[in-house]
Design an enzyme around this catalytic site. Structure first.
Site, PDB file in Angstrom:
ATOM      1  N   LEU A  54       5.200  -7.203   1.869  1.00  0.00           N
ATOM      2  CA  LEU A  54       4.867  -7.821   0.584  1.00  0.00           C
ATOM      3  C   LEU A  54       4.961  -6.708  -0.460  1.00  0.00           C
ATOM      4  CD1 LEU A  54       1.668 -10.037   1.225  1.00  0.00           C
ATOM      5  CD2 LEU A  54       4.022 -10.827   0.957  1.00  0.00           C
ATOM      6  N   ASP A  55       5.506  -7.007  -1.630  1.00  0.00           N
ATOM      7  CA  ASP A  55       5.553  -6.020  -2.710  1.00  0.00           C
ATOM      8  C   ASP A  55       4.145  -5.542  -3.024  1.00  0.00           C
ATOM      9  OD1 ASP A  55       8.252  -6.356  -2.955  1.00  0.00           O
ATOM     10  OD2 ASP A  55       8.185  -7.466  -4.840  1.00  0.00           O
ATOM     11  N   ARG A  56       4.063  -4.366  -3.598  1.00  0.00           N
ATOM     12  CA  ARG A  56       2.777  -3.780  -4.003  1.00  0.00           C
ATOM     13  C   ARG A  56       1.935  -4.778  -4.816  1.00  0.00           C
ATOM     14  NH1 ARG A  56       2.234   2.053  -6.197  1.00  0.00           N
ATOM     15  NH2 ARG A  56       0.051   2.163  -6.770  1.00  0.00           N
TER      16      ARG A  56
END
Length: 217
Positions: A54-56
């Site tokens: 998952l992106d930051r």
């Protein structure tokens, strides 16, 4: 206090990843999900390992495997598009249509000035996202995204280039204004496991979505 656990059994955990928390240690240092892995052993000898990314900025359901065998199986399930993923995003703008499917192939580009990003490209990797409008408030729209493929930044590019309305707060594919993070939330995850019961997890709408006046859909 580590992240909230949404699902737990002998081979899997699903945690509620906070928005803004990277999975891996950033080059510049600072907090990351790795800091919580020992706490997430929960009596097991091994620390769990993320089975996908998952992106930051993205909050919500993150699947962790509790042993190497499970990790291999979960990775294969993602690769073979067996995993059902449901995301909620706030886009900057109002949408005329109620629902639709975006099919835009994506390719990675990199420049010294701007770093790397994903762009729609005919020769890129196929990427498909189904979307549905849920609620509109003050020029913003809450959208449900169900990606069929799992390309890097897929929903972010598909919102900006496919819907013509980038995710609120997205600094790369939008203006970066309106929110302190890219407003994308992994709301649900279903992972089939053959004869075993599937992994099913759901994460409630986070506080920063609720603060914009959207309700948990």
């Amino acid at each position: 206090m580590g992240p909230e656990i949404l699902f737990e059994d002998a081979e899997a955990l699903v945690i509620d990843k906070p928005g803004g928390l990277p999975i891996d240690r950033p080059r510049a240092g600072g907090p990351c999900l790795e800091d919580s892995m020992d706490d997430l052993k929960l009596g097991f000898q091994r620390a769990p390992v993320p089975a996908h990314r998952l992106d930051r900025d993205t909050s919500g359901c993150l699947l962790l495997a509790r042993n190497p065998k499970a990790l291999k199986r979960f990775a294969a399930a993602f690769e073979e598009r067996q995993v059902e993923k449901r995301y909620l995003g706030v886009v900057a703008g109002e949408l005329k249509e109620e629902e639709g499917t975006i099919a835009l192939s994506l390719s990675k580009v990199s420049t010294a000035k701007d770093g790397w990003r994903m762009i729609p490209a005919r020769k890129g990797k196929p990427a498909v996202t189904h979307w549905r409008k849920l609620e509109t408030r003050g020029g913003l729209t809450l959208v449900e995204f169900r990606p069929e493929t799992g390309r890097t930044h897929q929903i972010r590019v598909h919102a900006a280039s496919g819907l013509g309305a980038p995710l609120l707060g997205d600094p790369v594919y939008g203006s970066g204004k309106g929110a302190p993070r890219t407003m994308l939330h992994a709301a649900g995850l279903t992972v089939p496991r053959g004869e075993k019961a599937p992994i099913v997890a759901a994460s409630p709408l986070p506080a920063d979505f609720l603060a914009l006046g959207f309700s948990d859909a």
